[in-house]
Design an enzyme around this catalytic site. Sequence first.
Site, mmCIF file in Angstrom:
data_model
loop_
_atom_site.group_PDB
_atom_site.id
_atom_site.type_symbol
_atom_site.label_atom_id
_atom_site.label_comp_id
_atom_site.label_asym_id
_atom_site.label_seq_id
_atom_site.Cartn_x
_atom_site.Cartn_y
_atom_site.Cartn_z
ATOM 1 N N ASP A 151 -2.417 133.856 34.233
ATOM 2 C CA ASP A 151 -3.563 134.409 34.955
ATOM 3 C C ASP A 151 -4.394 133.215 35.445
ATOM 4 O OD1 ASP A 151 -5.975 135.511 35.762
ATOM 5 O OD2 ASP A 151 -6.277 136.703 33.949
ATOM 6 N N TRP A 169 -10.111 137.665 27.952
ATOM 7 C CA TRP A 169 -9.132 138.181 28.909
ATOM 8 C C TRP A 169 -7.705 137.934 28.431
ATOM 9 C CZ3 TRP A 169 -10.926 141.770 31.692
ATOM 10 C CH2 TRP A 169 -12.223 141.718 32.211
ATOM 11 N N LYS A 210 -13.097 135.649 42.835
ATOM 12 C CA LYS A 210 -13.752 134.472 42.304
ATOM 13 C C LYS A 210 -13.647 133.285 43.264
ATOM 14 C CE LYS A 210 -12.641 136.196 37.706
ATOM 15 N NZ LYS A 210 -13.967 136.638 37.297
#
Length: 365
Positions: A174, A106, A198
């Site tokens: 992030d 990511w 999440k």
Amino acid sequence: MRVYNFSPGPSALPLAVLEKAASEIQDVNGTGQSVMEMSHRSKDYKPIFEKTESLLRELMGIPANYKVLFLQGGASLQFAMVPLNLAAGDAPGQGKKAAYIDTGIWAEKAAKEASKYAAVDVRASSKDKAYTYIPDAPPAQSGDAYYHITLNNTIVGTKWDKIPNTGSVPLISDISSCILSEPIDVSKFGILYAGAQKNLGPAGTTVVIIRDDLIGHAPAWTPVMLRYDTHASEGSMYNTPPCYGIYIIGLVLEWLKNLGGVEAMAKLNREKANMFYSYLDSSKVFYSPVEKPFRSLMNIPFVTMADDDAKKTEQETRFVKEAAAAGLVNLAGHRLVGGMRASIYNAMPIDGVKALINFMDKFVK
């Protein structure tokens, strides 16, 4: 029957939250309507929205000079919004310099997307060892528009053990897979962003926490929906926000506060993670490929020790299938790395980790 859901996202929600939402599915707060039916600008929805933001500010200790935005598009859209708003030039292709640390898939995607709008400089990477560690963070440079890290790496199971000091250069992160899992000093960052699916709520909502001085710098050619000032000036109400997702986030935050807040949650998360890592470190069949100082509290990849690749694949495939049959679901590793992965987010009870360990013992025998 409820299963133990180890999915990396969308992931498990606290049972108490699901029960509360179910009880209010037709009538919330005596309004005679579901949140899914409400106008986002109505007097009935306004207190729901305001309570969610207030709880997030309280639990994370968000300073007054930061805006909280509830957006859409996931963390992946922030891969573009960050450079567009902080580093893009007067015309496409004329971007300022932006520093990135590559610690996983990511993080790599974030840097690749940013390179369309900024002059991306990947200062360090752990790709040389399959992202099993966090590299040392080189210092920020005077010409940097910002400095980007991925605080917790969902796929490879690493996390930063120390926040880089970037001085006057805004630090961006992030935090999708670690938000509210342990305390974080928001004031050390310029922007924090997280997909909700999440640790916060259902998929479809993205939380952005942004310092006031970083708003309003997007070039004129930036699409209106990709400008932070668009959303900040309208209190996340420029267009219809993900109303139901924001409502569920509010219920999750209430649940977390009732448990004792982020400090209490962090204590429980460390207990869960330590229990599982201890088991893996003592096992003769399973092991964690991640270097110990950088192990994630939230996402724990593990593999078998079989020397033969075909046997290894057979063992791991059988493990995931038999675990699911035993009520332990979504334990397959990411398609790009294979193996297994247990995501033990805030909503995963310690009994779920114990059940997984017990199953692994039976599997070994």
